[in-house]
Each structure stands twice: as C-alpha cells, then as structure tokens.
Design a protein around this motif. Structure first.
Motif, PDB file in Angstrom:
ATOM      1  N   MET A 133     -25.085  15.506  32.980  1.00 50.11           N
ATOM      2  CA  MET A 133     -25.397  15.305  34.379  1.00 50.11           C
ATOM      3  C   MET A 133     -24.105  15.463  35.170  1.00 50.11           C
ATOM      4  O   MET A 133     -23.162  14.673  35.014  1.00 50.11           O
ATOM      5  N   ASP A 154     -28.018  19.488  36.349  1.00 50.36           N
ATOM      6  CA  ASP A 154     -28.280  18.854  35.062  1.00 50.36           C
ATOM      7  C   ASP A 154     -28.444  19.950  34.019  1.00 50.36           C
ATOM      8  O   ASP A 154     -29.040  21.000  34.294  1.00 50.36           O
ATOM      9  N   PHE A 171     -32.066   9.947  33.987  1.00 46.04           N
ATOM     10  CA  PHE A 171     -31.125  10.288  32.919  1.00 46.04           C
ATOM     11  C   PHE A 171     -31.022   9.162  31.899  1.00 46.04           C
ATOM     12  O   PHE A 171     -30.871   9.410  30.698  1.00 46.04           O
TER      13      PHE A 171
END
Length: 804
Positions: free
Chosen positions: A272, A258, A302
C-alpha cells in the motif's frame, strides 16, 4: 430378517455418506459466455454433481426431488467454469433481496468451495445469490470465514420457470494450487433455500464431527495448467471537501496505488503506497469510565483482507498502526496545547502471506508511521513550540504456521515495534498450538507468549493458556487454565487489559443434531470461570453462567440465561494503583434475547438485561430493541434503540494528596448514576448488486452523575468522603451521519461518493434535556462536514498481456 434389513440400510447409509464424492471435469477450447443461459454445446457432455444432502437443520436428509441441484464443472488454460441448475417447484417464492457484495441479505444462494491443495486446511469460497450478487471469502477451521478477502471473478444468476440458474467463471489467479501437471482439488458445493432456512452440500458434512473443510469432496481431471502471474494494480484518486463553522472550507486531492503480486503459486505480496482511509466507517465511540481503553473495530481494508494468518495468537491489534500518538505532550502552567493530532499518518505498509503445499503458512506484515508533533502555545507570550508525541515507528509481524494431518497446527508469532530516538521498543513472541485427533473428536489448544519491553527500565513477562475439549457429538465439554505475569505487556502492537492473574474455567454443553417436533436447533451451555490475583491469591473474578439458545420451527431465535458471581471479588484495576484494590459485591443477572425470522418483511430483535448486586439499591438495567423492515428487494431500514441505567454504581474519579497522614494520597471514588442512550439507523437502497446507496446514522449520549464521593480504604472498602468538592461528572454525546453511494463499474473497480457529518462533545455539566443537547451538538462549531469522491481502477496484468 427385519432387523437385518435395518442394519444393512444403516451400513449403506453410513458407508455412502462417509465416502468422498468425486467429480470429473473436462478441458475445453470453446468460449463460454457467462450469461446464465448455459446454452453452449460443451455443457451437455460435462459430468453432473447431484444428490445434495442437508447440512442444516436436519443433518443427513436427502434433498427432495422438486428442489434437486445439478452442477457441472469445466476448465481451460485460464479458469474453471461452473454451471448450476437449482430446481424449485415454487420459483415465484425464491427470495432474492438485492444487496451489495459480501452481503447475502434475504436471498437464496449457491456456492462453490475450492481447496487447490486438497489438504483439508483452507477453502476459497465463491457465492452467487438469486439476486445476481456476489460474495467470496477464505475459510479455515481455526479462524472461520474471512469475507474481507475479495477476488475478481464473473457470475450470472437468472430466475427460470423451474427454479434458478447460476453460471460462474473463476480465473486461476483467484485460487491457490501447486504447479503439478495433474491436479486434485478439494471441492464442495453449497446451496441455501432461504425461505426454509435449509442448507445443503454436495459432499455430506456430518455435524457430529467438529470440522467442515475436511469433509469436502474431490475434483479430478484438471491437467497441464500452470498458476498464472498474479499481478494486480489498484491506482486510486480521491477528493475531499471539509468544512465546519470554525474554519474555512478546504479541499484536498489525494492519489495512491495498491499492489498485489503473486511471488509464486503460494505466496502473495500486498503493498500500500500513500494510503487513504478517508472513507472508512466511523468509530462507535463510547463514554469510558473504567480503567481500560476502548477497543475499536478495524475498518481499513488493508488490515482486514486476507489476514487469517496474522490473527494467530491474538497478538495483533492493527488499530495501533496509525492510531493515537504514544506520548501526551508535557506543558507548564503557562502553556496550552493548540494542536495534538488524534492519529499518526501511515507512510506505507506491506504484507506477504501464503502457504506451501507442505502446509507451512508464512505471514509477514510491515508498516511505517511518520514522526508526529503537537503544537503548544505560551498563553502569555503567545510563542509556540512543537513537541514530538510519536516518533518514526516501524511495526512488524512474522507468523510461521505449520499445519499437519489436515486438522492441526503449531504456530510461531513475533511482533516487533521499533521507535526512533528515546522512545520505547517492544517485542512479543508466541508459540501457539491447535491439535485435533484424527476423527476430530478431541482438541488440545494453548499458547505461550513472552514479551520484552526495552525502555528506561527493561520489562519482561509471559502469558500461557492450555485448553482441552471434546468437539463432537451431542454432549461436549472443555476445561482449561490461564497464567499471566505482572510484567507481561503486548500493548504496543496488541491489546491486553488484565495481567498478574491465573484462572481456571470449564464448559459443558448439550445440543440436538437434528430437528425435533418443536425446535430446529437447541443448545444449553454451562460455563464456570474463576480468576485469582497471582500475588495475593485473592479472587479477581468469578462467574457461573447457564444459557439456552433455540431456533424454533418458524426460524425465530430465542436465547436466555443467567450469570452469577456468588462470592465477593477484588478488583485490582479500578483504583489505578498497582498495590490497591476495591471489593466488588456478589452479582446476579439474567438476560433474554429474541430475534424473529429475518425472512419476514418485518422483524425485530429484543434483548433485555437485569443485574442486581449484594449492595443497597445497586442494580443495572439494559434494553436493546431493533425493528427492521424490508420494503422490497431493493430498499430496507434497520433501527436500534439501546438504553442502560446503572444505579449506585461505584467507580474511580480522582487521586488527591493527603496532608494529614503519612498516606501519600487518597483515592476518590464516586457513588453515581450512569445512563446511556443510543439510537442507530441503517438503510440501503440497491439499484443492482453493483450499485448501492447506504445510510448509517448514530446518536449517542452517556453521562455519569456523581451523587456523593467515597474514599478507598486499604482493605478495599469504600467509606463516605465529604472533603471533596470538585465536579467530576462525565457527560459525553456524539453524532455520526454517513450517506454513501458506490458503483462497481468494472470488475474490481469502484466509484464511491460519501457525505459525512459528525461531532462529539465532553462536558462536566449534565443537562438532561435531550432535545436541547441534541440541538446544541448539531449546532456545535466542532460539527464537521465532509464530502468525498474516490475512484479505484483494477488493472490485471494477465488481461493486458492477453490483449497485446
């Protein structure tokens, strides 16, 4: 003379509290150790922020001398430093339950709220508990506090003989501010004395005004600092061991990265690569008998972290991304589906978000999911084939949100879903406004949304809402209206259940702003809602609601109320036919909610509900009971039991051909008994605020037992139907067990270990022997066992740069 003196006191009180407090800070070159001791010489000369004022429950009351709070702020080229002395004349009574990050538990805490643009729009909030735990969030007036946002900062809290002390270091990389030489930040400090349930702020927050962030103080004195390079890497590796009784144990090794990059002082890129959501919380699946899908919570970090911009207009339901395939495979009589994936793999995702000094917020979210196939087998030849059930798909969200006058905004939102090949595409645009008067006394809000579906047949529709409200004082009210056309459809990336209606609604409420002899808080609400079918004008829904919510002097919460649907309504959804409806009878229900003070070691929640319908022997009863016990500051258990019973419930079960008349089909309903049982147990053992064990168990069982069948007449009434013999009972039960361990071994870096077993089963036959069903489920071949280890390591570019 006496009256003149009183008037003078009121003027001084009002004038003093209406002014923004100002705190000066100092630049330092000496090193400060974050150890809670505050023994560096430079702290002695720093200006002090004091004279805290109660926010809740007795708004405006000055903090007593024996619990006074003193805060100092210093800064250097990399961070700001905060020292807080929180006096308490009974330090042994300071509550300090140890919890994981972002969970306050039963503990005192101190917080600092920072607005780097001083525009009254957005706070970055950092909290430290008396047990030395951390919590942080982004807060806006429109979306509230978002604790999914996490920053990297240091803190230390220690208990002393005079109270407790907090020391903090917040790097500039955790904040947002302009590149100007002279900085002026919005600032406020917050303290909660948990055992008294009292909350204090440094700059007075007037509860009569419907705003919070706009009432911050000011921090001055920061000069010649520059926003740092915000580049953070989070590489991870995970190992999964999966097994069940029907297949061999398999191991899977995953890895990914990430990235978080500050494009400039205002905007951040989150990316991501090779996502891994294997350790996210399980879904609480339910038996769904109605016409609408179950809406699940988003548990993937996320899609929850820093997404306040993307919630504008309520057009994004992020579970669509990587959710179930969009197409169900087609089969012949000689074929069976041997493999149909329950979800689509996410290839990658990124988002860009931030806000300029001029108040323009920009958010861009993009995600790509892979092409997905189902496997189908010919039952005679045993040959298999694959059928595409989800194409390569791109999901995109664009948000432009212009704030102005510190308390208002106008937003444009667009969501787009583009699918490969012959699958449908979708586009939805919205204009959203949230307008407040200068003194935050009145609000005008609303939206206009337009959807366009590009499929075999084009589909266009719109939805609009307008609402006006008084938002200050003891007496408040609101009223508004909705209009949604038949072809409005935002379900490719959002979620929406009802269309083709218009509605009107209103609310009036009264609240106390300061405690009385018996109550800390008291509020009574009156709500009225009526919905009409757009094409026929028939009443689709009607509801009169009166409810009361109370916080007693002993901090027990009590709520009760009643909902009344005094006239018949017409349900155009349950029949699963665009041109048919079923008549719903009048309904009357009442509920009670009791939640005892969580400060006590033993507390409980109790919530009964009863509804009766204007129909013979038709009623509903629900009860939820949740005891909780805190054994000590490290260990606690929470249990919840839920039961629901619906008698003579009416619902859709099937649609069959009618061979005896010109009517092409008969819609079959059932008169049924529906029962639901749910048991959940959650617990935690915290070795420290950075090392925790967590337990989550859920057992769920729900069944619908059909007593007799009914047919739906064209006039919406139900009549007995005896020519239907198919078993359409529904019986669903599930089990989830999670035991996890997490250790934040370095700032932003975590090791997590999870053992999970779960299983579910749906049947038409109903066995009411609970013990037997539970045992069968645990012995079911579908019971899955997963053991996983995940390691994430946080890398800050600035730290590496400084070392070299």
């Amino acid at each position: 003379m006496k009256n003149l003196f009183l008037i003078l006191c009121v003027l001084v009180y009002t004038f003093g509290y209406s002014q923004k407090k100002v705190l000066q800070t100092k630049f330092i070159t000496d090193n400060i150790t974050i150890d809670g001791k505050i023994d560096e010489e430079i702290w002695k000369s720093a200006p002090i922020a004091t004279d805290f004022i109660m926010y809740q429950p007795d708004n405006g009351k000055v903090i007593p001398e024996n619990k006074r709070t003193e805060v100092k702020v210093l800064y250097d080229n990399d961070a700001i430093y905060i020292a807080a002395l929180l006096y308490d004349n009974e330090p042994t009574k300071i509550l300090r339950e140890i919890t994981k990050r972002d969970d306050f538990g039963t503990s005192d805490f101190f917080g600092i709220f920072i607005n780097g643009y001083n525009d009254g729009q957005q706070n970055f909030q950092f909290f430290v508990s008396a047990s030395d735990g951390q919590a942080d969030c982004i807060s806006t007036e429109s979306t509230g506090e978002d604790y999914s946002w996490d920053a990297i900062w240091k803190s230390k809290a220690i208990i002393t003989d005079f109270g407790w002390v907090v020391e903090m270091r917040i790097p500039y990389a955790a904040l947002r501010f302009s590149a100007e030489d002279k900085q002026t930040w919005g600032l406020n400090f917050f303290r909660e004395i948990r055992r008294d349930r009292q909350k204090y702020t440094w700059n007075f927050i007037d509860s009569k005004v419907g705003s919070f962030i706009q009432q911050s103080g000011v921090l001055e004195g920061i000069k010649n600092i520059k926003p740092p390079t915000r580049l953070f890497l989070l590489p991870y590796t995970s190992f999964y061991l999966n097994s069940n009784s029907s297949q061999k144990t398999t191991g899977t090794l995953k890895g990914g990265l990430d990235i978080k990059y500050g494009i400039n002082d205002a905007f951040t890129l989150d990316a991501m690569l090779i996502p891994d959501f294997g350790q996210t919380k399980y879904d609480d699946k339910l038996l769904i008998l109605g016409p609408f899908e179950q809406q699940f919570n988003e548990n993937r970090s996320f899609f929850t972290e820093g997404t306040d911009l993307f919630s504008k207009g309520n057009l994004l339901y992020s579970r669509r991304i990587g959710g179930r395939p969009s197409i169900y495979p087609t089969t012949t009589d000689k074929e069976t589906i041997t493999d149909n994936p329950s979800s689509v793999n996410l290839i990658n995702a990124l988002k860009i978000s931030g806000r300029t000094k001029g108040g323009l917020g920009i958010g861009i979210l993009n995600a790509v999911t892979e092409k997905t196939y189902a496997t189908i087998e010919n039952t005679i030849t045993k040959e298999t084939r694959r059928e595409e059930v989800a194409p390569l798909t791109n999901y995109n969200v664009l948000v432009l949100d212009q704030r102005f006058r510190k308390n208002s905004s106008i937003s444009f939102i667009n969501t787009n879903v583009t699918r490969n090949a012959q699958f449908r595409d979708a586009n939805v645009s919205a204009l959203v406004w949230d307008l407040n008067t200068k003194k935050n006394t009145y609000n005008l809000s609303g939206n206009f949304k337009y959807s366009y579906i590009n499929a075999l047949e084009e589909k266009k529709g719109f939805s609009t809402t307008m609402n006006f409200a008084e938002t200050s004082g003891k007496y408040r009210y609101s009223f508004g209206a909705d209009l949604v056309t038949k072809k409005y459809d935002n379900n490719d990336l959002g979620i929406n259940f009802e269309t083709n209606y218009y509605s009107i609604y209103g609310n009036a409420n009264y609240r106390i702003l300061n405690p009385t002899k018996h109550f800390n808080t008291f509020r009574v609400n009156y709500n009225l809602y009526t919905q009409f079918h757009k094409e026929t004008g028939k009443t689709q829904g009607n509801n009169i609601n009166i409810n009361v919510n109370i916080d007693t002097k002993k901090n027990h919460y009590v709520g009760f109320g009643t909902n009344i649907s005094p006239i018949k309504s017409y349900d155009f959804y349950e029949a699963r036919d665009n041109n048919r409806y079923v008549i719903l009878p009048e309904r009357y229900n009442a509920w009670l909610y009791i939640s005892t003070n969580y400060n006590n070691k033993f507390a409980f929640d109790f919530n009964p509900y009863y509804a009766i319908f204007n129909e013979t022997n038709r009623n509903t009863f629900e009860i939820s009971l949740g005891p909780r016990y805190r054994f000590n500051n490290k260990f606690s258990l929470n249990y919840n039991f839920y039961f629901e019973r619906k008698n003579n419930d009416k619902g859709f079960v099937d649609r069959i051909a009618d061979l005896n008349t010109t009517n092409p089909q008969i819609i079959i309903f059932a008169n049924r008994k529906v029962a639901t049982y749910s048991n959940t147990l959650s617990g935690k053992y915290s070795i420290s605020s950075r090392m925790n064990f967590d337990l989550a168990i859920r057992q769920y069982w729900s069944y619908a037992e059909n007593k007799n069948y009914l047919s739906l007449e064209q006039n919406g009434k139900l009549v007995d139907y005896t020519n239907y013999a198919t078993n359409k009972n529904s019986n669903f039960y599930s089990w989830n067990f999670d035991l996890s361990y997490s250790w934040w071994f370095a700032p932003g870096s975590q090791i997590s270990v999870l053992y999970r077993n779960n299983g579910a089963n749906f049947e038409r036959e109903i066995n009411k022997k609970f013990g037997e069903k539970f045992t069968n489920l645990l012995n079911n071949e579908a019971l899955n066992h997963t053991f996983s280890i995940s390691v994430k390591y946080f890398i800050d570019y600035n730290t590496i740069k400084n070392k070299f």
